[in-house]
Design an enzyme around this catalytic site. Structure first.
Site, PDB file in Angstrom:
ATOM      1  N   LYS A 186       0.857  -1.189   0.000  1.00  0.00           N
ATOM      2  CA  LYS A 186       0.000   0.000   0.000  1.00  0.00           C
ATOM      3  C   LYS A 186       0.893   1.240   0.000  1.00  0.00           C
ATOM      4  O   LYS A 186       1.848   1.321   0.774  1.00  0.00           O
ATOM      5  CB  LYS A 186      -0.897   0.019   1.234  1.00  0.00           C
ATOM      6  N   LYS A 188       0.904   5.292   0.618  1.00  0.00           N
ATOM      7  CA  LYS A 188       0.204   6.470   1.126  1.00  0.00           C
ATOM      8  C   LYS A 188       0.446   7.628   0.148  1.00  0.00           C
ATOM      9  O   LYS A 188       1.567   8.120   0.002  1.00  0.00           O
ATOM     10  CB  LYS A 188       0.725   6.839   2.509  1.00  0.00           C
ATOM     11  N   ASP A 216      -3.620   5.147  -1.453  1.00  0.00           N
ATOM     12  CA  ASP A 216      -4.494   5.884  -0.538  1.00  0.00           C
ATOM     13  C   ASP A 216      -4.100   7.359  -0.509  1.00  0.00           C
ATOM     14  O   ASP A 216      -3.191   7.755   0.219  1.00  0.00           O
ATOM     15  CB  ASP A 216      -4.381   5.297   0.869  1.00  0.00           C
ATOM     16  N   ASN A 264     -11.432   4.426   5.054  1.00  0.00           N
ATOM     17  CA  ASN A 264     -11.446   4.575   6.503  1.00  0.00           C
ATOM     18  C   ASN A 264     -11.766   6.027   6.846  1.00  0.00           C
ATOM     19  O   ASN A 264     -11.572   6.440   7.985  1.00  0.00           O
ATOM     20  CB  ASN A 264     -10.104   4.184   7.131  1.00  0.00           C
ATOM     21  N   HIS A 315      -7.551  -0.776   8.956  1.00  0.00           N
ATOM     22  CA  HIS A 315      -6.807   0.479   8.996  1.00  0.00           C
ATOM     23  C   HIS A 315      -5.746   0.441  10.092  1.00  0.00           C
ATOM     24  O   HIS A 315      -5.874  -0.277  11.077  1.00  0.00           O
ATOM     25  CB  HIS A 315      -7.782   1.628   9.246  1.00  0.00           C
ATOM     26  N   SER A 316      -4.692   1.242   9.911  1.00  0.00           N
ATOM     27  CA  SER A 316      -3.644   1.348  10.921  1.00  0.00           C
ATOM     28  C   SER A 316      -3.277   2.809  11.123  1.00  0.00           C
ATOM     29  O   SER A 316      -3.219   3.586  10.176  1.00  0.00           O
ATOM     30  CB  SER A 316      -2.401   0.568  10.480  1.00  0.00           C
ATOM     31  N   ASN A 317      -3.040   3.163  12.363  1.00  0.00           N
ATOM     32  CA  ASN A 317      -2.397   4.417  12.711  1.00  0.00           C
ATOM     33  C   ASN A 317      -1.086   4.032  13.390  1.00  0.00           C
ATOM     34  O   ASN A 317      -0.835   2.857  13.641  1.00  0.00           O
ATOM     35  CB  ASN A 317      -3.299   5.223  13.655  1.00  0.00           C
ATOM     36  N   ARG A 398      -1.026  15.111  18.176  1.00  0.00           N
ATOM     37  CA  ARG A 398      -0.512  14.947  16.816  1.00  0.00           C
ATOM     38  C   ARG A 398      -0.951  16.125  15.950  1.00  0.00           C
ATOM     39  O   ARG A 398      -2.125  16.488  15.919  1.00  0.00           O
ATOM     40  CB  ARG A 398      -1.019  13.635  16.217  1.00  0.00           C
TER      41      ARG A 398
END
Length: 418
Positions: A186, A188, A216, A264, A315-317, A398
């Site tokens: 993937k 970004k 994405d 997401n 999804h990931s953060n 953040r």
């Protein structure tokens, strides 16, 4: 099993300068570690966001849960709902609209995960068994590529190097695949003009012709640009994630491009599901137990998606090992989660608060931890170090945009941008 204590510990860990539609990651990523302790001496672990506003709500809610049984999650949810109220605690912009329900769910989630950890330990079974039982022994994850600087402007270059063009993106993919064995990729996007990101996807497809690819751009494109990019990338993308803002815009794009759209951002709470399903705006939902209300509520969403023919990824953060363990248990017990999940784990570069050994990558997949509950234990020395880093790092929330504007004053995070 009555809750007697809850410990809430904010932590910070080093984060590379990863570029995205909102700006660039700051030198420190923030998380919050939750420990729930029962009258029987069992401890359960949860992990959530570390921004100060969210941390304050987690601490406030922790006090309201003392004295409850670990099985009483409906009462826990009601108490948290009463405390959080209409507070909005999700403001960094890459996980979609902030809503009252989403704010409640994201505060509730770490407590629910910790209670499931306790219940699994008490029964001597893994959390997957509490979610219906595993249907896969290992959960595939994807190589999560980012455009990035060589290092933070005020620091030294990191070992990952710069990735600002097609060739360096391919090099980054090769590095992550060689180290972790990932079998999907993937990228970004939303960082450079669309044609530059099209070129990067084509370069990845040429370098890894058998590897599924995703892109994405975090809703930085107009509907018209999204359709053009989707049509130009026919035959190269497994899915296109959040190309344009909003359910109506996504629906218009979905009707005109050859690959499924994933999200997401436009579907992030239960109220978004009916219009998205009715308009066929998405083909893939990226679950995230951190803001869908924990593991059980995420499993309920997965069942609903199966009913309406929506596929699932995750999804990931920026996260640590408690979250990776929880994600792995959920994915292992979710039959229709058939796309490899996202993870930021490689960007941690070995930093973690869990004791080593329980979590590992094998051919790009994480085997379900073998022990009861989540199957991971805290490394208390690491927790203390990361807590000290939190206290000293000077970051309390953040803010990718403000950090980017320190170096590029004209940067704007507006969407759509192209």
């Amino acid at each position: 099993m009555i809750i007697r204590q809850i410990h809430v510990t904010p932590v910070a860990f080093r984060d590379p300068p990863l570029l995205n539609a909102a700006g660039v990651h700051e030198p420190w990523a923030l998380r919050t570690i939750v420990e729930v302790v029962t009258d029987e001496g069992l401890t359960g672990l949860g992990e959530t966001y570390g921004d100060l506003g969210h941390l304050g709500k987690v601490r406030e809610c922790a006090q309201a849960l003392i004295g409850l049984d670990v099985h009483a999650t409906n009462t826990m949810y009601a108490r948290i709902s009463a405390i959080v109220g209409h507070t909005v605690t999700d403001l960094h912009g890459l996980t979609g609209a902030a809503t009252k329900e989403k704010s409640i769910d994201r505060v509730f989630s770490p407590f629910e995960v910790a209670c499931l950890d306790i219940r699994g330990k008490a029964a001597g079974v893994p959390v997957t068994d509490l979610l219906g039982g595993r249907i896969r022994d290992a959960v595939p994850y994807s190589a999560y590529l980012f455009y990035k600087w060589a290092g933070h402007p005020d620091g030294e270059p990191d070992r990952f190097g710069a990735a600002l063009d097609e060739s360096s993106v391919v090099e980054q993919a090769a590095l992550l695949i060689n180290e972790y064995g990932f079998e999907s990729i993937k990228l970004k996007g939303g960082v450079f003009p669309p044609d530059q990101e099209i070129a990067a996807i084509r370069a990845l497809h040429e370098a890894f012709p058998e590897t599924p690819l995703r892109l994405d751009p975090n809703a930085t494109w107009t509907v018209e640009t999204s359709i053009r990019v989707g049509q130009e990338l026919e035959g190269t993308l497994q899915y296109l994630e959040d190309p344009t803002p909003g359910i109506s815009g996504m629906a218009e794009v979905a009707a005109a491009v050859p690959m499924p759209l994933a999200t997401n951002m436009c579907v992030v709470t239960h109220e978004h599901l009916p219009p998205a399903i009715a308009s066929r705006a998405i083909g893939v939902l990226l679950l995230d137990h951190h803001y869908w209300g924990g593991l059980v509520r995420s499993a309920h969403v997965a069942t609903l998606c199966d009913t309406f023919g929506l596929a699932l990824s995750m999804h990931s953060n920026s996260h640590l090992g408690i979250s990776l363990a929880a994600m792995t248990h959920l994915a292992a017990a979710t039959p229709n989660l058939t796309f490899a999940c996202d993870t930021h784990t490689p960007w941690q570069d070995g930093q973690d608060v869990v004791a080593p050994g329980a979590l590992r990558f094998v051919n790009g997949a994480v085997p379900v931890p073998a022990g009861p509950g989540l199957g991971v234990e805290l490394d208390r020395d690491a927790l203390a170090v990361m807590n000290e880093q939190y206290e000293k790092c000077g970051i309390s929330a953040r803010d990718d945009t403000s950090y980017m504007q320190r170096f590029e004053p004209t940067f704007s995070a507006r969407r759509p941008r192209w």
